[in-house]
Design a protein around this motif. Structure first.
Motif, PDB file in Angstrom:
ATOM      1  N   ILE A  10      62.087  29.376  58.449  1.00 49.68           N
ATOM      2  CA  ILE A  10      62.154  27.766  59.024  1.00 49.68           C
ATOM      3  C   ILE A  10      62.414  26.995  58.195  1.00 49.68           C
ATOM      4  O   ILE A  10      61.625  26.647  57.040  1.00 49.68           O
ATOM      5  CB  ILE A  10      60.969  27.731  59.846  1.00 49.68           C
ATOM      6  CG1 ILE A  10      60.770  28.570  60.968  1.00 49.68           C
ATOM      7  CG2 ILE A  10      61.120  26.213  60.614  1.00 49.68           C
ATOM      8  CD1 ILE A  10      59.405  28.455  61.861  1.00 49.68           C
ATOM      9  N   HIS A  11      63.696  26.299  58.234  1.00 48.25           N
ATOM     10  CA  HIS A  11      64.026  25.430  57.138  1.00 48.25           C
ATOM     11  C   HIS A  11      63.953  23.967  57.673  1.00 48.25           C
ATOM     12  O   HIS A  11      64.612  23.557  58.887  1.00 48.25           O
ATOM     13  CB  HIS A  11      65.330  25.616  56.621  1.00 48.25           C
ATOM     14  CG  HIS A  11      65.630  24.731  55.377  1.00 48.25           C
ATOM     15  ND1 HIS A  11      65.484  25.310  54.176  1.00 48.25           N
ATOM     16  CD2 HIS A  11      66.198  23.487  55.386  1.00 48.25           C
ATOM     17  CE1 HIS A  11      66.059  24.314  53.346  1.00 48.25           C
ATOM     18  NE2 HIS A  11      66.449  23.416  53.979  1.00 48.25           N
ATOM     19  N   THR A  53      65.929  32.636  62.724  1.00 47.95           N
ATOM     20  CA  THR A  53      66.154  31.736  61.736  1.00 47.95           C
ATOM     21  C   THR A  53      66.238  30.317  62.226  1.00 47.95           C
ATOM     22  O   THR A  53      67.053  30.286  63.190  1.00 47.95           O
ATOM     23  CB  THR A  53      67.410  31.909  60.863  1.00 47.95           C
ATOM     24  OG1 THR A  53      67.275  33.182  60.097  1.00 47.95           O
ATOM     25  CG2 THR A  53      67.589  31.104  59.739  1.00 47.95           C
ATOM     26  N   ILE A  54      65.599  29.353  61.769  1.00 45.88           N
ATOM     27  CA  ILE A  54      65.772  27.899  62.339  1.00 45.88           C
ATOM     28  C   ILE A  54      65.816  26.927  61.447  1.00 45.88           C
ATOM     29  O   ILE A  54      65.159  27.022  60.191  1.00 45.88           O
ATOM     30  CB  ILE A  54      64.138  27.829  63.070  1.00 45.88           C
ATOM     31  CG1 ILE A  54      63.959  28.696  64.307  1.00 45.88           C
ATOM     32  CG2 ILE A  54      64.333  26.206  63.719  1.00 45.88           C
ATOM     33  CD1 ILE A  54      62.496  28.846  64.835  1.00 45.88           C
ATOM     34  N   LEU A  55      66.840  25.943  61.856  1.00 43.14           N
ATOM     35  CA  LEU A  55      66.735  24.880  61.075  1.00 43.14           C
ATOM     36  C   LEU A  55      66.299  23.563  61.811  1.00 43.14           C
ATOM     37  O   LEU A  55      66.970  23.711  62.978  1.00 43.14           O
ATOM     38  CB  LEU A  55      68.347  24.741  60.488  1.00 43.14           C
ATOM     39  CG  LEU A  55      68.664  23.579  60.025  1.00 43.14           C
ATOM     40  CD1 LEU A  55      67.958  23.225  58.500  1.00 43.14           C
ATOM     41  CD2 LEU A  55      70.094  23.224  59.408  1.00 43.14           C
ATOM     42  N   VAL A  56      65.334  23.075  61.386  1.00 43.18           N
ATOM     43  CA  VAL A  56      64.612  21.932  62.413  1.00 43.18           C
ATOM     44  C   VAL A  56      64.608  20.611  61.709  1.00 43.18           C
ATOM     45  O   VAL A  56      64.517  20.440  60.552  1.00 43.18           O
ATOM     46  CB  VAL A  56      63.439  22.612  62.667  1.00 43.18           C
ATOM     47  CG1 VAL A  56      62.469  22.498  61.653  1.00 43.18           C
ATOM     48  CG2 VAL A  56      62.608  21.539  63.829  1.00 43.18           C
ATOM     49  N   HIS A  64      59.044  26.992  56.205  1.00 42.29           N
ATOM     50  CA  HIS A  64      59.062  27.804  54.922  1.00 42.29           C
ATOM     51  C   HIS A  64      59.452  27.078  53.639  1.00 42.29           C
ATOM     52  O   HIS A  64      59.254  27.223  52.564  1.00 42.29           O
ATOM     53  CB  HIS A  64      59.704  29.146  54.923  1.00 42.29           C
ATOM     54  CG  HIS A  64      59.032  30.015  56.225  1.00 42.29           C
ATOM     55  ND1 HIS A  64      59.697  29.911  57.422  1.00 42.29           N
ATOM     56  CD2 HIS A  64      58.074  30.753  56.195  1.00 42.29           C
ATOM     57  CE1 HIS A  64      59.273  30.805  58.190  1.00 42.29           C
ATOM     58  NE2 HIS A  64      58.271  31.432  57.612  1.00 42.29           N
ATOM     59  N   SER A  65      60.656  26.247  54.025  1.00 37.58           N
ATOM     60  CA  SER A  65      61.124  25.481  53.063  1.00 37.58           C
ATOM     61  C   SER A  65      61.856  24.336  53.856  1.00 37.58           C
ATOM     62  O   SER A  65      61.776  24.051  55.010  1.00 37.58           O
ATOM     63  CB  SER A  65      62.556  26.366  52.437  1.00 37.58           C
ATOM     64  OG  SER A  65      63.401  26.749  53.415  1.00 37.58           O
TER      65      SER A  65
END
Length: 586
Positions: free
Chosen positions: A361-362, A534-537, A550-551
Motif C-alpha cells: 500500500i503506497h 496493491t494499492i495506491l492511496v 507500507h511506503s
C-alpha cells in the motif's frame, strides 16, 4: 392496461385516431428514453427515424410489392442502420454537438423525402400511398383494429425497453449518465454504449413509423416536420426521464392536450406553449418523478430502532490496526517515470516518478494542488500526459481507460458516483462490467448464458460487500440512500469485485468521522493482506496513512520531495516545512 379500454368506451372516431397517434408517439418516446433518460444523451431529431421507418414500409410495399408484414422488419432496421452510421461520429462531438447533429438530421430527412432525384422511390412532394395491413381478412389500417395493433407494438417496445434498462447494458448507461469518467474507469466503452442506445431508440422510432404510416394512409414529407422531433422529446421529459411508464403517459397527455388546444384556433400554439411551460416548471422531474415522490411520502418509513448498530460489523471496529509489513523484496508492479502534465501553462506534474512495489500500500501525500489526483488520472488513462507509465510490464500511454481497467488496474474517486436508482448490490455488480463480454442481443434475451453470467457477477458482488463489511440488510437499498461512509465502502467493493491486480484510491476518507476512517483503514488492510491487492492511496489524514501504508511519497507542485516509509516521509523536514507544520507531526 388502461390503454386497452378507450375503444370499448364508445369514443368517437376522431378521439380514437388521436389516441392511436398518442400510441405512435409513445412507442418512439419509450425508445428515446433509453437514450436520453437512461444514457443522458438528448436527441432533437428522433422523429426523423419515424419518417424513415414509415417510408421504408411504403416504398417496399408500393414500389416493390412486398407484403405489409414483410416491410415491418425493414421499417425497424432501416433507421437502425442510419443511426449506427451516424452514431459513431455523433458520440465523438459531445452531448451538445450530438443533440445539434440529430436536430439537423430531422431537417435533412424531410428535405430528402421531397427532392426530385429521389422521386422514383419517394414520389417526392406528391406523396406515397401506404398499402393497408391486414390479418386474416381483418383490416388493421384504421379504427379500433389499428389502435390495438399500435397498443400491441407499444407493449412489445415497453417490454424490450424494460429489459434493456435492467440489463447489463442499461445499467452501464446509468453510470454514463452519472459520470462518463467513472464509467470508463469501470471498463465501460462510453461511446459504444451510447451508440447502442441511439440505435435502439431509432429501431423503436422505426416501429412507430410503421404504425404511423398505417394511420396516415398516405405519406408526404410534411408529415415529418423537424418540430415533431422536439415534441417527441418534450413528451419524454414531461412524462419523466428514466422510466418506461413516464414517456407513455407523457405521449398520451401531450397528444390529448394538443387536440384540446386545437379548439383555440389561431392562439393554439400560444396556449399549448403556456400549458407546457407550466407543466415543466411545476414538475421538473416529470410526471413519473412526481409519482415516485408521492409514493415515497406514503411509503412506511423504516423504524431506525429496528437496525441494530452492531450489525455493521466491519471487522473494523476492534482496536489496534496491524502494522504494515514492508515488502521491498517484491518487484515493482507500477513504474512512473518523468510524468508531466500542463494545464494552461501551469505544470500540474513536473517530472514526477514513482515506484509502486507489488503487494504494498503506497500513500501519496501533499497539499491541495500538489498533483496527487492528476497522477491517478494519468495512470487510469483519463488524463493525457508526457512521460512513461508501465503497469506489470505493459506501457499504459495511449490506452483508453477501459483497456487499462481490463489489465487489472481499477480505481475509486473522491466522490463515489454511485447510481442512485440502482441498489448497493447492483452498483457493485457494475465493477464486473469490464471483465464480462456479451452482446446487446444476449442482454435482452434471458438465455441460460446470460442468466449464468448475471448470477456470477451477483455472487462476486456479494463476496465483495462481505469483504468490506457491509451487512446484507444494506445490499438491497438504493446506493445513494446510504451514509457517506457506506457509499465509500460500496465504491471500494465495486473496485475490488473483479479481483484486480492494483487499486487506485482517491481520498477514501474525505468527509468521514474518525470511526469511519478506522473502518476504511481496516478494510484496506484486510484487502491488501488477504487478496494481495496493491494499492495506491491519496489521503490528507496522516494518521490513516501511517496506519495502512507500507511506503509513501510526498508531492509539492507536481514534484516528489520525499519518498520512504510513512513515518520517515511525514517527519521529513521538507515535508513539514511545505505543508504539514510541526504541530501535525507527533
Amino acid at each position: 392496461m388502461i390503454l386497452l379500454l378507450p375503444p370499448l368506451l364508445g369514443i368517437d372516431a376522431r378521439t380514437q385516431d388521436s389516441l392511436t397517434l398518442a400510441l405512435v408517439f409513445a412507442i418512439a418516446a419509450v425508445g428515446l428514453d433509453i437514450l436520453s433518460g437512461y444514457g443522458g444523451q438528448f436527441s432533437i431529431g428522433n422523429f426523423a427515424f419515424v419518417g424513415i421507418g414509415a417510408y421504408a414500409t411504403a416504398i417496399l410495399g408500393t414500389q416493390y410489392g412486398w407484403s405489409t408484414w414483410a416491410t415491418l422488419p425493414a421499417a425497424v432496421l432501416a433507421p437502425m442502420v442510419v443511426a449506427g452510421v451516424l452514431g459513431v461520429p455523433m458520440m465523438r462531438i459531445g452531448q451538445l454537438g450530438g443533440a445539434f447533429m440529430t436536430f439537423f438530421l430531422g431537417y435533412l430527412v424531410m428535405l430528402l423525402l421531397g427532392v426530385d432525384w429521389l422521386s422514383p422511390l419517394t414520389n417526392a412532394a406528391a406523396g406515397l400511398a401506404v398499402p393497408p395491413a391486414a390479418l386474416g381478412g381483418l383490416d388493421l389500417s384504421y379504427g379500433s383494429s389499428l389502435y390495438y395493433l399500435a397498443w400491441a407494438l407499444l407493449a412489445v417496445t415497453a417490454l424490450l425497453s424494460a429489459r434493456f434498462a435492467d440489463s447489463r447494458q442499461g445499467q452501464a448507461l446509468r453510470v454514463i449518465k452519472r459520470s462518463p469518467v467513472v464509467a470508463s474507469a469501470l471498463g465501460i466503452d462510453v461511446s459504444r454504449s451510447k451508440v447502442i442506445a441511439f440505435v435502439f431508440s431509432a429501431g423503436a422510432a422505426g416501429l412507430a413509423g410503421f404504425v404511423y404510416a398505417q394511420l396516415l394512409g398516405y405519406l408526404m414529407p410534411t408529415n415529418f416536420l423537424p418540430a415533431m422531433s422536439l415534441t417527441l422529446l418534450v413528451m419524454t421529459i414531461v412524462g419523466g426521464l428514466g422510466s418506461i411508464a413516464g414517456p407513455i403517459a407523457g405521449a398520451v397527455l401531450m397528444t390529448l392536450l394538443s387536440q384540446v388546444t386545437r379548439e383555440a384556433g389561431a392562439g393554439r400554439e400560444l396556449y399549448y406553449a403556456a400549458v407546457l411551460i407550466i407543466v415543466l416548471i411545476a414538475l421538473p422531474e416529470g410526471g413519473f418523478g412526481l409519482y415516485e415522490r408521492l409514493r415515497g411520502l406514503v411509503r412506511r418509513q423504516p423504524d431506525p430502532s429496528s437496525t441494530d448498530p452492531t450489525e455493521y460489523v466491519r471487522v473494523t471496529r476492534t482496536a489496534g490496526l496491524p502494522s504494515p509489513v514492508p515488502r521491498e523484496e517484491a518487484p515493482n508492479l507500477l513504474t512512473v517515470d518523468d510524468l508531466q502534465v500542463t494545464f494552461g501553462g501551469v505544470r500540474a506534474l513536473d517530472g514526477t516518478s514513482l515506484r509502486i512495489v507489488e503487494g504494498q500500500i503506497h500513500a501519496l501525500l501533499g497539499p491541495n494542488g500538489a498533483g496527487k489526483t492528476t497522477i491517478l488520472n494519468c495512470i487510469s488513462g483519463i488524463q493525457p500526459h508526457e512521460g512513461s507509465i508501465v503497469f506489470d510490464g505493459t506501457p499504459l500511454k495511449g490506452l483508453r481507460p477501459q483497456q487499462i481497467r481490463r489489465l487489472g488496474l481499477t480505481r475509486t474517486f473522491q466522490n463515489p458516483s454511485l447510481v442512485g436508482d440502482l441498489s448497493v448490490l447492483e452498483n457493485v455488480q457494475l465493477g464486473c462490467y469490464g471483465d464480462e463480454s456479451s452482446s446487446v442481443l444476449l442482454d435482452l434475451l434471458p438465455l441460460p448464458s446470460t442468466l449464468a453470467r448475471d448470477a456470477r457477477t451477483r455472487d462476486a458482488a456479494k463476496d465483495a460487500l462481505a469483504m468490506v463489511g457491509l451487512p446484507e440488510s444494506v445490499w438491497g437499498r438504493p446506493a445513494t440512500a446510504t451514509s457517506l461512509a457506506d457509499q465509500k465502502l460500496v465504491d471500494i467493493a465495486r473496485a475490488v469485485v473483479s479481483s484486480p491486480r492494483m487499486m487506485l484510491l482517491d481520498e477514501p476518507t474525505a468527509g468521514l468521522q474518525d470511526e469511519d476512517i478506522e473502518s476504511v483503514a481496516r478494510v484496506l488492510t484486510e484487502v491488501n493482506r488477504e487478496a494481495g491487492l496493491t494499492i495506491l492511496v491519496i489521503a490528507h489524514h496522516v494518521g490513516f496513512l501511517r496506519d495502512v501504508a507500507h511506503s509513501a511519497t510526498a508531492l509539492h507542485f507536481g514534484r516528489p520531495i520525499a519518498t520512504g516509509t510513512p513515518d520517515a516521509v511525514v517527519e521529513d523536514s521538507r515535508v513539514v516545512d511545505v505543508f504539514l507544520g510541526a504541530a501535525h507531526v507527533s
